[in-house]
Design an enzyme around this catalytic site. Sequence first.
Site, PDB file in Angstrom:
ATOM      1  N   TYR A  22       0.836  -1.198   0.000  1.00  0.00           N
ATOM      2  CA  TYR A  22       0.000   0.000   0.000  1.00  0.00           C
ATOM      3  C   TYR A  22       0.877   1.256   0.000  1.00  0.00           C
ATOM      4  CZ  TYR A  22      -3.782  -3.207   1.210  1.00  0.00           C
ATOM      5  OH  TYR A  22      -4.683  -4.228   1.191  1.00  0.00           O
ATOM      6  N   ARG A  36      -3.472   4.338   3.699  1.00  0.00           N
ATOM      7  CA  ARG A  36      -4.849   3.998   4.093  1.00  0.00           C
ATOM      8  C   ARG A  36      -5.840   4.411   2.998  1.00  0.00           C
ATOM      9  NH1 ARG A  36      -5.944   2.474   9.444  1.00  0.00           N
ATOM     10  NH2 ARG A  36      -4.104   2.566  10.759  1.00  0.00           N
ATOM     11  N   CYS A  53      -6.172  -5.566  -8.061  1.00  0.00           N
ATOM     12  CA  CYS A  53      -5.910  -5.163  -6.675  1.00  0.00           C
ATOM     13  C   CYS A  53      -5.355  -6.298  -5.817  1.00  0.00           C
ATOM     14  CB  CYS A  53      -7.191  -4.642  -6.043  1.00  0.00           C
ATOM     15  SG  CYS A  53      -7.777  -3.133  -6.789  1.00  0.00           S
TER      16      CYS A  53
END
Length: 111
Positions: A22, A36, A53
């Site tokens: 991420y 986030r 993803c």
Amino acid sequence: MELAEKIYAAVRLIPRGKVATYSQIAALVGNRNLRRYVGNALHKNPSNVITPCHRVVNAKGFCSGSFAFGGPGVQQEKLEAEGVIFVDGHVDMERFAISPDDFEMMRAGLV
């Protein structure tokens, strides 16, 4: 281009059989602290066929929670189908995380 679209564009650049974190995706779109937000955008991804993803994991190589990809284990199954190997429940990051060279090529692809 809005931020979510930049995130999807970055994720589409992750090579098959590799994973990114991420934080790496956040850095590619300009702010490593947005990890986030990356997770939230990927949760709302309109098409996992177009934007893979499942190739995004946390910094330790663990998959997303059970809500993602249709249930527990689905993300891992998708990665394993691409040849990604798991050790003790997480991706072998030494072998399958994008390399610094991959990262630079991905960054160039976003410009």
